[in-house]
Design a protein around this motif. Structure first.
Motif, short mmCIF file in Angstrom:
data_model
loop_
_atom_site.label_atom_id
_atom_site.label_comp_id
_atom_site.label_asym_id
_atom_site.label_seq_id
_atom_site.Cartn_x
_atom_site.Cartn_y
_atom_site.Cartn_z
N THR A 35 71.94 64.60 56.43
CA THR A 35 71.29 65.79 55.88
C THR A 35 71.74 67.10 56.53
O THR A 35 71.27 68.16 56.15
CB THR A 35 69.75 65.65 55.97
OG1 THR A 35 69.40 65.33 57.32
CG2 THR A 35 69.24 64.55 55.05
N ASP A 36 72.68 67.04 57.47
CA ASP A 36 73.28 68.27 57.98
C ASP A 36 74.41 68.75 57.07
O ASP A 36 74.95 69.85 57.26
CB ASP A 36 73.89 68.05 59.38
CG ASP A 36 72.82 67.81 60.43
OD1 ASP A 36 71.66 68.23 60.20
OD2 ASP A 36 73.13 67.18 61.47
N TYR A 37 74.77 67.90 56.10
CA TYR A 37 75.93 68.20 55.26
C TYR A 37 75.52 68.55 53.83
O TYR A 37 74.45 68.15 53.37
CB TYR A 37 76.88 66.99 55.23
CG TYR A 37 77.61 66.80 56.53
CD1 TYR A 37 78.93 67.24 56.67
CD2 TYR A 37 76.99 66.21 57.63
CE1 TYR A 37 79.61 67.08 57.87
CE2 TYR A 37 77.65 66.05 58.83
CZ TYR A 37 78.97 66.49 58.95
OH TYR A 37 79.63 66.35 60.13
N ILE A 38 76.41 69.30 53.16
CA ILE A 38 76.17 69.66 51.76
C ILE A 38 76.37 68.42 50.88
O ILE A 38 77.14 67.52 51.24
CB ILE A 38 77.09 70.81 51.31
CG1 ILE A 38 78.57 70.42 51.50
CG2 ILE A 38 76.81 72.10 52.07
CD1 ILE A 38 79.38 70.26 50.28
N PRO A 39 75.70 68.40 49.72
CA PRO A 39 75.90 67.28 48.79
C PRO A 39 77.06 67.54 47.85
O PRO A 39 77.41 66.68 47.04
CB PRO A 39 74.59 67.27 48.00
CG PRO A 39 74.18 68.71 47.94
CD PRO A 39 74.66 69.34 49.23
N GLY A 40 77.67 68.72 47.94
CA GLY A 40 78.63 69.17 46.94
C GLY A 40 77.90 69.93 45.85
O GLY A 40 76.67 70.02 45.85
N GLY A 41 78.68 70.51 44.96
CA GLY A 41 78.06 71.29 43.89
C GLY A 41 79.03 71.47 42.73
O GLY A 41 80.17 71.05 42.82
N SER A 42 78.59 71.97 41.67
CA SER A 42 77.26 72.53 41.51
C SER A 42 76.19 71.51 41.13
O SER A 42 75.01 71.78 41.29
CB SER A 42 77.27 73.64 40.45
OG SER A 42 77.55 73.09 39.17
N SER A 43 76.61 70.30 40.66
CA SER A 43 75.60 69.28 40.32
C SER A 43 75.18 68.51 41.57
O SER A 43 75.15 67.28 41.57
CB SER A 43 76.15 68.32 39.25
OG SER A 43 76.71 69.02 38.18
N GLY A 44 74.86 69.22 42.64
CA GLY A 44 74.53 68.59 43.91
C GLY A 44 73.26 67.76 43.85
O GLY A 44 73.19 66.66 44.40
N GLY A 45 72.25 68.26 43.12
CA GLY A 45 71.01 67.50 42.97
C GLY A 45 71.24 66.24 42.16
O GLY A 45 70.65 65.19 42.45
N SER A 46 72.13 66.32 41.17
CA SER A 46 72.42 65.16 40.32
C SER A 46 73.07 64.04 41.12
O SER A 46 72.80 62.86 40.88
CB SER A 46 73.33 65.56 39.16
OG SER A 46 72.76 66.60 38.39
N ALA A 47 73.93 64.40 42.07
CA ALA A 47 74.61 63.39 42.90
C ALA A 47 73.67 62.88 44.00
O ALA A 47 73.58 61.68 44.24
CB ALA A 47 75.86 63.99 43.51
N ALA A 48 72.95 63.80 44.64
CA ALA A 48 72.06 63.41 45.74
C ALA A 48 70.93 62.51 45.23
O ALA A 48 70.53 61.56 45.91
CB ALA A 48 71.49 64.65 46.43
N ALA A 49 70.44 62.78 44.01
CA ALA A 49 69.34 61.97 43.46
C ALA A 49 69.80 60.53 43.23
O ALA A 49 69.03 59.60 43.47
CB ALA A 49 68.84 62.58 42.15
N VAL A 50 71.03 60.35 42.79
CA VAL A 50 71.56 58.99 42.60
C VAL A 50 71.74 58.33 43.97
O VAL A 50 71.32 57.19 44.19
CB VAL A 50 72.88 59.00 41.81
CG1 VAL A 50 73.53 57.62 41.79
CG2 VAL A 50 72.64 59.47 40.37
N ALA A 51 72.33 59.07 44.92
CA ALA A 51 72.61 58.50 46.24
C ALA A 51 71.33 58.17 47.00
O ALA A 51 71.29 57.21 47.76
CB ALA A 51 73.47 59.47 47.05
N ALA A 52 70.28 58.98 46.80
CA ALA A 52 69.02 58.75 47.51
C ALA A 52 68.05 57.88 46.70
O ALA A 52 66.88 57.77 47.05
CB ALA A 52 68.35 60.09 47.85
N SER A 53 68.54 57.29 45.60
CA SER A 53 67.72 56.42 44.74
C SER A 53 66.48 57.12 44.21
O SER A 53 65.41 56.54 44.13
CB SER A 53 67.33 55.14 45.49
OG SER A 53 68.47 54.42 45.84
#
Lengths: 484, 95
Positions: free
Chosen positions: A146-164
């Protein structure tokens, strides 16, 4: 296995076999969201009541024996998609109170299949960013660290899949905005060919480059999601009326004899050592599976970022002129009309959006139009020709998605040019209008995911999905989970 | 390329943006640096190259002119910051 860790296919089997209901699955996802959101921040808006109502309706549908692959599956979508009756901000304060009167076609298609909407996902403001740091609703964090960016711009879309936090999601990709976060969060992300998926009801950033696509846990889910959203839409005159193949049925064709191009401009000396190792291993895997490698060249690669930042910002400056405080969105207190426009926009937009509107306005302004905008459009032709030439000799191309794994939050925020250069391997695909997919292919020394990019010919989604599936069957990268 | 604060102010007025003096200074430097970077496009000879505005070759997309249902006045106005009857209300334009 936890319900929230399931793929579409696993959850579908459980729903169809009556081992779990959609209401139970949706409840499990909502509980998961509550427990990890404080650390990740994938969502701007969670819609529990609507989700449970949709899940109950899906359960009735399943009870009637009407169970599509997506019926009852809890999904979430980027906050760039209009959703009737559900607040849609596009990551911007200027749309903080905006409740759309209609929905995006891509979401309507998923909803029609019986999919359940869990909520709207965080993103860079107006999809302008590579790190989710430009969101007006807080920075999404990478579930792997969580110190790192998830990427963007669809960062929430990727993080939501990765974090289940969702079984699968939708994002949009203008210069890499699906593939780069998918790569950084260790999920599968596909940017379809321009025109493959309707853009109707998707808030516009750069209309000649924007495209909708899925982010998923594996390639089979990606094929299912793409099949559900692809197709011509009479409401989007740039959507293309070509038949949609059955992406799922051809996944197992394998890669024996497949010609894979390695564009030499993508394997430069500056490439991060961990990324190079992952690419070498992927090439070795494909060789073992019977693919042939061919060296190809995309000679204008080095000009793509400059071309993109002129064309995308010019289109953005025009598209974002609609935010004037008249019909929707933020309106500032003002005496006259001009003051109302100016104040509403200046109060509503964040700094990255202002910077891009300014750059685009400058590039389109009198005296600079030919030197910047038209010049960039001509170089875009050269970049497209590069792809046409290379694809005469190969079926797909294999490249890294990004030059490095995810960077730290705050690391590039004060240097926009460095931020823009992190998209160097994804941007050319948008300029050429073709399709590409990111899939998990390794980890950096710091334990962050590294993605592999497969670039296909225009409307060659079937081929990259087959190649991705073969890779996934031969490796175990996609089975690793972020421990959050 | 040197971008002056006056250049920034001109572009801001075209874009209907009002910038603080800090933002003007910041953007002058950053946009200047980005324009320096895009100068590299000048290395390429694009004489006779047709500009691309759209990646997929297509002509006009025609359809039959058939009346379809629309979202209607009430939903169109639902997000209006201010309204008067069935109109969007704005500050007075003509004195």
């Amino acid at each position: 296995m936890n319900i929230f860790d399931m793929t579409i296919h696993a959850l579908h089997a459980a729903l169809k076999g009556k081992r779990v209901s959609s209401v139970e699955a949706t409840t499990a996802m909502l509980e998961r969201i509550s427990s990890v959101e404080p650390q990740v921040g994938s969502f701007i808006t969670v819609t529990p009541e609507q989700a449970l109502a949709a899940a109950a309706a899906a359960d009735q549908r399943i009870a009637r024996g009407d169970c599509d692959l997506l019926t009852g599956i809890p999904l979430a979508i980027k906050d760039i998609f209009l959703t009737e009756g559900v607040r849609t901000t596009c990551g911007s304060r200027i749309l903080d109170n905006f409740i759309p009167p209609y929905s995006a076609t891509s979401w309507e298609m998923l909803r029609g299949c019986g999919a359940v909407l869990l909520g709207k996902l965080n993103q860079d403001e107006f999809a302008m960013g590579s790190s989710n740091e430009s969101s007006a609703y807080g920075t999404t964090r990478n579930p792997w660290n969580t110190d790192y960016i998830p990427g963007g711009s669809s960062g929430g879309s990727a993080a939501a899949v990765a974090a289940s936090e969702a079984v699968a999601t939708l994002g949009t990709d203008t210069g890499g905005s699906i593939r780069q976060p998918a790569s950084h969060c260790g999920c599968v992300g596909l940017k379809p060919t321009y025109g493959r998926v309707s853009r109707y009801g998707v808030i516009a950033y750069a209309s000649s480059l924007d495209q909708v696509g899925p982010l998923t846990r594996d390639v089979a889910d990606c094929a299912t999601m793409l099949g559900a959203i692809a197709g011509h839409d009479h409401k989007d005159s740039t959507s293309v009326d070509t038949p949609v193949p059955d992406y799922s049925s051809s996944l197992t064709h394998g890669v024996k004899g497949l010609k894979i191009g390695l564009p030499k401009e993508y394997f430069i000396s500056g490439l991060d050592a961990d990324v190079q190792v992952a690419m070498d291993a992927a090439i070795e895997t494909y060789r073992r599976l019977g693919a042939e490698f061919v060296d190809v060249s995309l000679p204008h690669t080095d000009y793509a970022v400059a071309t993109y930042y002129l064309i995308a910002t010019a289109e953005a400056s025009s598209n974002l002129a609609r935010y004037d405080g008249v019909r929707f969105g933020h309106r500032a207190e003002a005496e006259g009309l001009l003051e109302m426009y100016t104040k509403s926009r200046s109060e509503g937009f964040g700094v990255e959006v202002k910077r891009r509107i300014m750059l685009g306005t400058y590039a389109l302004s009198s005296g600079y139009y030919d030197a910047y905008y038209v010049k960039a459009q001509k170089v875009r032709t050269l970049i497209m020709n590069d792809f046409t030439t290379a694809f005469a000799d190969v079926d797909v191309m294999l490249t890294p998605v990004a030059p490095t794994a995810a960077f730290k939050i705050g690391e590039k925020v004060n240097d926009p040019l460095q931020m823009y250069l992190s998209d160097i391997f994804t941007i050319p695909v948008n300029l050429a209008g073709t399709c590409a997919m990111s899939l998990p292919a390794g980890f950096s020394a710091a334990g962050l995911p590294i993605g592999l990019q497969l670039i296909g010919k225009p409307f060659g989604e079937e081929t990259i999905l087959q190649a991705g599936y073969a890779f996934e069957q031969a490796t175990e990268w996609h089975t690793r989970k972020a421990t959050i | 390329m040197k971008i002056s604060v006056a250049d920034v102010e001109h572009a801001a007025s075209l874009a209907r943006l009002e910038l603080t003096s800090e933002e003007k200074e910041l953007f002058a430097g950053q946009i200047g640096a980005i324009l320096d970077y895009v100068e590299k496009l000048k290395e390429l000879d694009t004489e006779g190259i047709v500009p691309t505005s759209h990646a997929v070759p297509m002509e006009n997309a025609f359809r039959e002119d058939i009346v379809q249902p629309s979202i209607g006045v009430a939903r169109s106005l639902a997000n209006a910051p201010e309204r008067e009857g069935s109109f969007f209300a704005v500050p007075k334009v003509i004195e």
